[in-house]
Design a protein around this motif. Structure first.
Motif, short mmCIF file in Angstrom:
data_model
loop_
_atom_site.label_atom_id
_atom_site.label_comp_id
_atom_site.label_asym_id
_atom_site.label_seq_id
_atom_site.Cartn_x
_atom_site.Cartn_y
_atom_site.Cartn_z
N VAL A 101 35.09 40.30 34.67
CA VAL A 101 34.27 39.63 35.97
C VAL A 101 35.22 38.59 36.39
O VAL A 101 35.63 37.63 35.61
CB VAL A 101 32.86 39.46 35.64
CG1 VAL A 101 32.29 38.61 37.05
CG2 VAL A 101 32.17 40.38 35.26
N ILE A 102 35.92 38.63 37.64
CA ILE A 102 36.69 37.64 38.17
C ILE A 102 35.81 36.88 39.17
O ILE A 102 35.51 37.70 40.18
CB ILE A 102 37.83 38.17 38.74
CG1 ILE A 102 38.69 38.91 37.66
CG2 ILE A 102 38.84 37.09 39.37
CD1 ILE A 102 39.93 39.87 37.96
N THR A 103 35.52 35.75 39.24
CA THR A 103 34.86 34.90 40.13
C THR A 103 35.63 34.01 40.73
O THR A 103 36.39 33.13 40.19
CB THR A 103 33.61 34.34 39.63
OG1 THR A 103 32.71 35.18 38.52
CG2 THR A 103 32.87 33.50 40.69
N VAL A 104 35.65 34.00 42.24
CA VAL A 104 36.51 33.06 43.02
C VAL A 104 35.68 32.34 43.88
O VAL A 104 34.82 32.94 44.76
CB VAL A 104 37.43 34.14 43.87
CG1 VAL A 104 38.54 32.96 44.37
CG2 VAL A 104 38.43 35.00 42.94
N LYS A 105 35.71 31.14 43.83
CA LYS A 105 34.94 30.34 44.51
C LYS A 105 35.88 29.40 45.30
O LYS A 105 36.80 28.76 44.96
CB LYS A 105 34.27 29.01 43.50
CG LYS A 105 32.98 30.07 42.73
CD LYS A 105 32.38 28.64 41.93
CE LYS A 105 31.29 29.43 41.01
NZ LYS A 105 30.69 28.42 40.13
N ALA A 106 35.60 29.44 46.77
CA ALA A 106 36.25 28.68 47.67
C ALA A 106 35.99 27.21 47.31
O ALA A 106 35.04 26.83 46.71
CB ALA A 106 35.83 28.81 49.07
N GLU A 107 37.10 26.40 47.72
CA GLU A 107 36.88 25.00 47.38
C GLU A 107 35.70 24.32 48.13
O GLU A 107 35.21 23.32 47.62
CB GLU A 107 38.39 24.30 48.06
CG GLU A 107 38.53 22.93 47.21
CD GLU A 107 40.07 22.29 47.57
OE1 GLU A 107 40.23 21.38 46.98
OE2 GLU A 107 40.53 22.67 48.77
N ASP A 108 35.22 24.78 49.26
CA ASP A 108 34.12 24.24 49.62
C ASP A 108 33.03 24.91 49.36
O ASP A 108 31.69 24.72 50.05
CB ASP A 108 34.31 24.20 51.24
CG ASP A 108 34.14 25.84 51.58
OD1 ASP A 108 34.49 26.39 50.83
OD2 ASP A 108 33.75 25.98 52.71
N SER A 137 33.34 35.18 45.87
CA SER A 137 33.50 36.62 45.88
C SER A 137 33.60 37.00 44.18
O SER A 137 34.12 36.04 43.42
CB SER A 137 35.11 36.88 46.44
OG SER A 137 34.89 36.72 47.87
N THR A 138 33.15 37.76 44.09
CA THR A 138 33.03 38.53 42.47
C THR A 138 33.69 39.76 42.55
O THR A 138 33.16 40.87 43.10
CB THR A 138 31.65 38.46 42.05
OG1 THR A 138 31.13 37.31 41.94
CG2 THR A 138 31.50 38.79 40.50
N TYR A 139 34.79 39.90 41.51
CA TYR A 139 35.38 41.35 41.53
C TYR A 139 34.84 41.88 39.95
O TYR A 139 35.24 40.93 39.12
CB TYR A 139 36.75 41.12 41.63
CG TYR A 139 37.50 40.60 42.94
CD1 TYR A 139 37.67 41.62 43.90
CD2 TYR A 139 37.37 39.30 43.52
CE1 TYR A 139 38.23 41.36 45.23
CE2 TYR A 139 37.93 39.07 44.51
CZ TYR A 139 38.20 40.00 45.51
OH TYR A 139 38.70 39.66 46.80
N THR A 140 34.79 43.07 39.87
CA THR A 140 34.33 43.44 38.52
C THR A 140 35.05 44.77 38.35
O THR A 140 35.16 45.60 39.06
CB THR A 140 32.68 44.07 38.66
OG1 THR A 140 31.95 42.68 39.04
CG2 THR A 140 32.23 44.35 37.23
N ALA A 163 37.76 33.92 34.86
CA ALA A 163 37.81 35.37 34.67
C ALA A 163 37.30 35.38 33.24
O ALA A 163 37.57 34.73 32.37
CB ALA A 163 39.14 35.89 34.85
N LYS A 164 36.46 36.55 32.96
CA LYS A 164 35.88 36.75 31.43
C LYS A 164 35.51 38.19 31.17
O LYS A 164 35.07 38.94 32.39
CB LYS A 164 34.69 35.63 31.20
CG LYS A 164 34.24 35.64 30.09
CD LYS A 164 32.98 34.93 29.75
CE LYS A 164 32.32 34.70 28.19
NZ LYS A 164 31.40 33.97 28.36
#
Length: 809
Positions: free
Chosen positions: A349-356, A367-370, A339-340
């Protein structure tokens, strides 16, 4: 099996995917199924998919049970069908697992007893999947019965003693120590129906996550009106979440997945023969979203986002405040969240990366939340003009009034709130205008109005005898201390800093006393200056702390007219206690001496600091200082100025006194000062006649005699002046046969006593007497030997003509 998924697993990309996945397609060539027994069975019973084991049973030669078979999968490919059966008079449950299936029973009187079974072990695995997805068909037409999905992740090892591990026709089953039995890893209680001895585990062993799900009902294809019942079953897709409890951050070392056509942990007597469960497309799911998201306005109030995990863009009608950053929780045990806030776009901007997630093989697992905030107008976070820092802890006003004059060479420095802002400045009339702008925002304008006031330049420091104090006990002119400080911490100066005090027992009349003190664990030096103190940091050694000439403040600087040669001050010093040296100082051999100091710096019309900055030394004209050791009595200290530059048409004196030249060096020091005086020399340093030093010359001696004739030899007198700004002139007195040299000090315009007159007498005695005609003599100064002036044409005789004995003919 989905064809695309099949191709993925068979491609080179499958190598990296498999680290986070299990082989759930069943499409590869099936191999022999060799049921495990505690007696080391090596006989195959049917086949099994790659990476899996079906619960086929080997009892003895000719007595086996095959419960799994290969069928066509959903959308083509292969799938596995599990069917409960009876064998040797015993119900055999059908299941498939990543671990090792096992079964036990002892046949007595043709009846099986002590029956048990399940799965032990699993596959090495280190990831944190969030769910298990699969396709299934369920036929329970032979009797009501639930099928089961069991999956679990764990670390460490469980060992159960004395577990029977084979089916024995004669005698008892062989017992072994079983490692990572399903029931033990899952923490299920031991009942009378569960065989085996005590269970132990390695230290810290943890069941990290688990699934224990019952598949109820069946998937029989619905019939349309009038349609014949062909007893057909259809494929259904299912996704089940793992339950991590409080172990979401725990390490994972192993995994086991089990699909059973019966109630896997149920009583074996309820197993229904010929009920089946078909399985395809087994896959581990890794989430890459948020479960919750909450944002705030710049005052900390809830921004009411109406969060939906599948909505990725939000707006907040407020500027961003990093004291109130958005709060969020991730959906995905092993997901990575970054998050930055981007000041350029005003987006959080919050970027969520799955572990895979993998940029090449699995780029969609992100997934990217803005959150779009209102972009703030850029501001100045600091403004400094000639060393005067405006604003401090309370921020910077948009309109600033200063009492000094604006200088064309003023040093204006600033910092903007945004690195993308542009800053423009202009000066017109009395106003300096600073405009801060950035694309997409309204510019912010600051105006600094200069009143133009300035003190007259002086030759001596006002109130240098420290006699003038206000009723509140402050020096009322000439000198400044913490009460008028600037800088970020200036607002704390009054109640906390050690202020100068008036004392009555000065060298002459009143004097000033400086003290150092320990304030909240930090030593603060006593400080007095003709300029202004900048308090920029709580650390005394920080470069943000200094004395400086503040040209923006009429009382924050000392315009100076003179070029002094030295200064003197009366002082006494009582040392306090030095602070402890740091390890680095000890290693460097640092020594803290307890002593006061007074330093005077003369500089041109430019900013200047004490301690001095290398970037400013080009503006330095001269400096002088004295160190003041311990002394109980008033003692005069004199320091000479060292000139490194030439005097300027406009210049300033920055004088500073402190209880120690090292910031924060000691506490409880006491420095008393009185009668600070600038000295302007007005003397000769050298006097020669005809190239030779005049006999007996001393700068303090003002009368000399030389052998020679004033008229002819005055030009043989030469001298050098002592005093940087001193001036000398010559005059002659023929009647008295003398030459005078007058030396005026640089401060002569304000101090009539700042001069010295040297008198050189000429001894006119001659060894021979010349002659001159009467007509020539009448045009000269002629005296009789008795000293009477002869006017006109003298009679013949011996006279003194222009200081020489001559015969007039």
């Amino acid at each position: 099996m989905n064809k695309f998924y099949t191709l993925l697993l068979l491609s080179g990309a499958a190598l990296s995917v498999n680290a986070q996945q299990i082989n759930g397609s069943f499409d590869a060539e099936w191999g022999k199924c060799v049921p495990w027994t505690s007696k080391g069975n090596t006989n195959a019973v049917g086949t099994t998919p790659e990476g899996w084991a079906i619960s086929n049973v080997y009892i003895s030669k000719g007595i086996t049970a095959t419960v799994g078979s290969e069928i066509e999968g959903n959308n083509g490919g292969k799938a596995v069908k599990l069917t409960n059966i009876n064998a040797a008079g015993q119900a055999v449950p059908a299941y498939i697992a990543l671990g090792t299936p096992w079964a036990t029973a002892e046949v007595k009187n043709f009846m099986p007893t002590n029956a048990d079974g399940g799965t032990w072990g699993g596959k090495k695995f280190t990831y944190h999947p969030d769910a298990l997805s699969f396709d299934y068909k369920r036929d329970n037409s032979n009797g009501p019965e639930d099928a089961t999905v069991v999956a679990y992740l764990w670390n460490g090892t469980w060992t159960q003693k004395d577990v029977p591990g084979n089916t024995s026709i004669v005698g008892t089953a062989k017992k072994v120590d079983m490692v990572d039995r399903d029931r033990n890893v899952l923490g299920m209680p031991k009942t009378n129906a569960v065989l085996g001895g005590d269970v132990t585990s390695t230290e810290g062993a943890t069941c990290v996550a688990k699934i224990n799900y019952a598949i109820t009902g069946n998937t029989k294809k619905p019939l349309a009106d009038g349609e014949e019942d062909k007893n057909e079953y259809e494929w259904v897709s299912k996704t089940i979440d793992f339950d991590y409890g409080n172990n979401v951050d725990a390490k994972v070392e192993k995994i086991n997945v089990i699909f059973s056509a019966t109630n896997y942990f149920g009583d074996r007597k309820y197993i229904v023969k010929n009920n089946s469960l078909s399985i395809d497309n087994v896959k581990l799911i890794y989430w890459h979203g948020l479960k919750s998201l909450k944002a705030f306005d710049n005052e900390g109030n809830d921004a009411a986002l109406e969060f939906d995990p599948n909505v990725y863009t939000y707006n907040v009608n407020s500027t961003f405040n990093d004291w109130y950053t958005p709060k969020h929780t991730k959906k995905g045990a092993g997901a990575k969240v970054e998050a930055k806030y981007d000041a350029k776009t005003a987006q959080y901007v919050i970027t969520v990366k799955a572990e895979d997630y993998d940029a090449e093989t699995n780029p969609e697992a992100i997934s990217t939340y803005t959150i779009q905030y209102v972009k703030p107008s850029p501001t100045l976070t600091s403004l400094s003009i000639d060393g005067h820092e405006f604003g401090g802890v309370y921020g910077l006003a948009n309109e600033i009034n200063v009492t000094g004059k604006y200088n064309d060479n003023a040093e204006v420095t600033y910092k903007a709130s945004s690195e993308y802002a542009t800053v423009e400045k202009s000066f017109e009339g009395k106003t300096l205008t600073i405009t801060v702008s950035e694309e997409g925002t309204t510019p912010t304008v600051y105006t600094v109005t200069f009143e133009g006031k300035e003190n007259d330049a002086v030759y001596q420091i006002p109130n240098s005898n420290f006699e003038a104090w206000t009723a509140e006990g402050k020096l009322n002119e000439g000198w400044h201390s913490f009460e008028s400080a600037t800088g970020a911490l200036a607002s704390f100066a009054g109640p906390m800093s050690p202020k100068p005090n008036m004392i009555e027992d000065g060298f002459e009349g009143k004097a000033v006393r400086l003290r150092s003190a320990n304030i909240i664990g930090v030593n603060a030096n006593g400080n007095l200056t003709t300029g202004t103190i900048s308090m920029g940091s709580a650390d005394p050694k920080d470069a943000a702390n200094y004395n400086y000439t503040d040209r923006t403040n009429v009382s924050g600087n000392l315009p100076f007219a003179g070029t002094p040669d030295a200064f003197e001050v009366y002082a006494r010093f009582t040392p306090g206690t030095a602070r402890d040296l740091t390890d680095e100082e000890k290693a460097n051999g640092t020594e803290i001496k307890l002593q006061g100091r007074m330093q005077l710096i003369l500089h041109d019309n430019a900013p200047y600091h004490d301690p001095e900055l290398e970037a400013q030394v080009g503006s330095k004209i001269a400096s002088a200082s004295v160190l003041i050791p311990e002394t109980a009595k008033w003692t005069k200290f004199t320091g000479e100025f060292n000139y490194v530059g030439e005097p300027s048409a406009k210049q300033y004196m920055l004088a500073s006194a402190t209880t120690n030249p090292i910031p924060g060096a000691s506490k409880d020091d006491q420095l008393d000062l009185d009668n600070v005086k600038l000295i302007y020399w007005h003397a000769l340093s050298e006097l020669t006649f005809d190239g030779k030093a005049v006999e007996g010359f001393n700068a303090d001696k003002t009368e000399y005699t030389v052998k020679g004739n004033l008229a002819d030899d005055s030009n043989k007198i030469a001298y050098k002046v002592k005093g940087k700004g001193a001036n000398a002139s010559k005059s002659v007195d023929p009647e008295n046969n003398v030459l005078k040299i007058t030396v005026e000090g640089n401060d002569i315009s304000v101090n009539a006593d700042s001069k010295t007159v040297y008198t050189i007498h000429f001894d006119n005695t001659s060894t021979g007497i010349g002659s001159i005609s009467a007509n020539e003599a009448k045009n000269h100064k002629v005296y009789t030997l008795g000293g009477v002036r002869v006017n006109g044409k003298p009679a013949a005789g011996l006279y003194i003509v222009d200081g020489k004995k001559l015969i007039v003919k």
